[in-house]
Design a protein around this motif. Structure first.
Motif, mmCIF file in Angstrom:
data_model
loop_
_atom_site.group_PDB
_atom_site.id
_atom_site.type_symbol
_atom_site.label_atom_id
_atom_site.label_comp_id
_atom_site.label_asym_id
_atom_site.label_seq_id
_atom_site.Cartn_x
_atom_site.Cartn_y
_atom_site.Cartn_z
ATOM 1 N N LEU A 67 0.822 -1.215 0.000
ATOM 2 C CA LEU A 67 0.000 0.000 0.000
ATOM 3 C C LEU A 67 0.854 1.263 0.000
ATOM 4 O O LEU A 67 1.945 1.296 0.576
ATOM 5 N N GLY A 68 0.343 2.306 -0.648
ATOM 6 C CA GLY A 68 0.973 3.620 -0.593
ATOM 7 C C GLY A 68 2.223 3.784 -1.432
ATOM 8 O O GLY A 68 2.882 4.823 -1.347
ATOM 9 N N LYS A 69 2.580 2.779 -2.239
ATOM 10 C CA LYS A 69 3.756 2.870 -3.100
ATOM 11 C C LYS A 69 3.326 2.925 -4.564
ATOM 12 O O LYS A 69 2.255 2.429 -4.923
ATOM 13 N N GLN A 70 4.166 3.505 -5.383
ATOM 14 C CA GLN A 70 3.905 3.503 -6.823
ATOM 15 C C GLN A 70 4.495 2.240 -7.446
ATOM 16 O O GLN A 70 5.690 1.970 -7.304
ATOM 17 N N TRP A 71 3.646 1.482 -8.112
ATOM 18 C CA TRP A 71 4.066 0.238 -8.758
ATOM 19 C C TRP A 71 3.974 0.386 -10.271
ATOM 20 O O TRP A 71 2.966 0.850 -10.797
ATOM 21 N N ILE A 72 5.017 -0.016 -10.952
ATOM 22 C CA ILE A 72 5.029 -0.031 -12.419
ATOM 23 C C ILE A 72 4.530 -1.388 -12.880
ATOM 24 O O ILE A 72 4.960 -2.427 -12.362
ATOM 25 N N LEU A 73 3.627 -1.397 -13.843
ATOM 26 C CA LEU A 73 2.952 -2.613 -14.265
ATOM 27 C C LEU A 73 3.602 -3.248 -15.494
ATOM 28 O O LEU A 73 3.983 -2.559 -16.436
ATOM 29 N N TYR A 74 3.686 -4.585 -15.459
ATOM 30 C CA TYR A 74 4.126 -5.382 -16.605
ATOM 31 C C TYR A 74 3.153 -6.545 -16.774
ATOM 32 O O TYR A 74 2.542 -7.006 -15.805
ATOM 33 N N SER A 75 3.026 -7.017 -18.002
ATOM 34 C CA SER A 75 2.345 -8.294 -18.230
ATOM 35 C C SER A 75 3.418 -9.349 -18.464
ATOM 36 O O SER A 75 4.490 -9.054 -19.004
ATOM 37 N N VAL A 76 3.138 -10.574 -18.033
ATOM 38 C CA VAL A 76 4.121 -11.660 -18.094
ATOM 39 C C VAL A 76 3.456 -12.909 -18.668
ATOM 40 O O VAL A 76 2.380 -13.306 -18.217
ATOM 41 N N THR A 77 4.105 -13.531 -19.635
ATOM 42 C CA THR A 77 3.612 -14.804 -20.150
ATOM 43 C C THR A 77 3.833 -15.887 -19.087
ATOM 44 O O THR A 77 4.652 -15.720 -18.172
#
Length: 343
Positions: A67-77
Motif C-alpha cells: 500500500l501507498g507505493k507507486q508500482w510499475i505494471l508489466y504483463s508476463v507470459t
C-alpha cells in the motif's frame, strides 16, 4: 528458442513503442487463443469484490508492503516449470545472478559496494479463485559487507507476480506452466532489468510494459467512486492531457468524494455490477458539469490519470493501492488487462 538483444523495443498496449532495458524476449511458450467474452475484450460488465477471496484476513504487515507505493505494471507470459516448493532456491540463484551481473560491470549501486540479499516469498491471500496461483513477492535488500545485523538491511527493490481471477488464462495452458500474468515493480529500473532477465532465462517467460488506456481509466474512475470506505474519502481527481499544443498542458478535475458517489448512485442500476453504458453516462455527466463552468470540452482531451480513495492509476502503467479492503478487486481488473495484452 531465440532472444532479443538487451534494450529491445516492444509495442505497448496503447500502440506506442517502448524500450525495456536489458529485458529481452524469448519465443518459447504455449499458444494463446483470445478468450471470447473476456472482460478485457468485451467491456460489457465488471464486478468489484469488496474483500479478498481467502476466508482468512490478509496479514496486515504483508499488505502494508503493497500500500501507498507507486508500482510499475508489466504483463508476463506463463512461467515454465515454476514451483512454490523452490522459492528459497530461486532466491539463492537470483542473488548469485545479481552478483555475477555486477562483476560484469552492470553495478546497480553507485559508490560503496553492497551485498544484495534476495527474499522470494508467497502471498497466499492475493487470490480471486481456487485456480489462481498465490502471488509471489521478490524483495532485494542492501547490506554492508561489514554488517551482519538484519536491522542494517535496507529494502531497495520489490517486485511481485500475481493472478487474481485469471481463470481464462489458466485453463488454456498445460500444468507445466504457472500463470502469474501481472508483475508489479517498485524500485530502480536497473534492478528491474536484472531480475527480469533472470526470470526470462530461468522460466522462459516474457515481460512487457502494461499501459492503461483512457477507456480503462474511465472504468476505474467509475468503479472506485462506487466503493465504500470507512474514513473520510479523498476527492476523486481526473487528470486530462490537452493534445496538439506546443507545450504540454494538463487539466486537473477534482470532485468531492460525496458528490461523485451521489452521482454514481444515480447512474448505477445493478448494485455490485458496472456496465459500459453506466461508465459512459457517469463520465458524460462529469464532462457536462465541467463544460458548464469552464466552457472546455474534456471529451477532446485524453484522460491520463485517475485518483480516488481506493487507488490511483496513470496511463503509463503506474498504480498506487490505498485501501487494503479493495486490493484484490483492483488486482482483478489489472490481471484482466495483463491477460488481454498477452492474448
Amino acid at each position: 528458442r531465440r532472444g532479443a538483444a538487451p534494450g529491445s523495443v516492444m509495442e505497448s498496449a496503447d500502440g506506442a513503442m517502448r524500450t525495456l532495458p536489458s529485458i529481452g524476449r524469448l519465443s518459447r511458450g504455449p499458444p494463446f487463443g483470445r478468450a471470447q467474452g473476456r472482460l478485457g475484450v468485451s467491456l460489457s460488465g465488471r464486478l468489484l469484490p469488496p474483500a479478498p477471496y481467502s476466508q482468512g484476513k490478509p496479514d496486515p504487515q504483508r499488505t502494508a508492503l503493497l500500500l501507498g507505493k507507486q508500482w510499475i505494471l508489466y504483463s508476463v507470459t506463463p512461467l515454465y516449470r515454476f514451483s512454490n516448493a523452490h522459492l528459497r532456491d530461486y532466491a539463492r540463484l537470483l542473488s548469485a545472478f545479481i552478483a555475477a551481473e555486477k562483476q560484469k560491470g552492470l553495478a546497480v549501486e553507485i559508490g560503496v559496494e553492497l551485498d544484495i540479499k534476495v527474499v522470494v516469498s508467497s502471498l497466499p491471500d492475493l487470490k480471486g479463485s481456487d485456480q489462481d496461483h498465490a502471488a509471489i513477492l521478490v524483495q532485494l535488500s542492501s547490506r554492508s559487507p561489514a554488517s551482519l545485523k538484519n536491522s542494517d538491511e535496507k529494502l531497495i527493490w520489490s517486485g511481485w507476480f500475481c493472478c487474481v481471477s485469471g481463470d481464462d488464462l489458466s485453463e488454456t495452458v498445460t500444468e507445466d506452466f504457472t500463470c502469474l500474468p501481472l508483475f508489479l515493480v517498485n524500485g530502480a529500473e536497473s534492478y528491474t532489468s536484472i531480475v527480469g532477465s533472470w526470470f526470462q532465462k530461468t522460466f522462459d517467460c516474457s515481460f512487457r510494459r502494461l499501459a492503461i488506456s483512457p477507456l480503462n481509466l474511465s472504468w476505474m474512475a467509475a468503479m472506485w467512486t462506487g466503493c465504500k470506505v470507512d474514513k473520510t474519502a479523498s476527492p476523486v481527481e481526473l487528470i486530462f492531457s490537452v493534445p496538439c499544443l506546443p507545450q504540454p498542458l494538463d487539466i486537473s478535475y477534482a470532485i468531492h468524494a460525496e458528490d461523485a458517489k451521489a452521482l454514481w448512485d444515480t447512474v448505477q442500476k445493478t448494485p455490485g455490477e458496472v456496465t459500459q453504458e453506466e461508465v459512459d453516462i457517469f463520465m458524460d455527466c462529469l464532462y457536462s458539469h465541467f463544460h458548464r463552468h469552464f466552457k472546455i470540452h474534456l471529451s477532446a482531451t485524453k484522460l491520463v490519470k485517475v485518483s480516488t480513495a481506493i487507488a490511483s492509476a496513470h496511463c503509463d502503467g503506474i498504480i498506487k493501492f490505498l485501501q487494503s479492503q479493495y486490493l484484490t478487486g483492483v488486482l482483478m481488473l489489472l490481471t484482466e488487462l495483463a491477460i488481454s495484452q498477452i492474448q
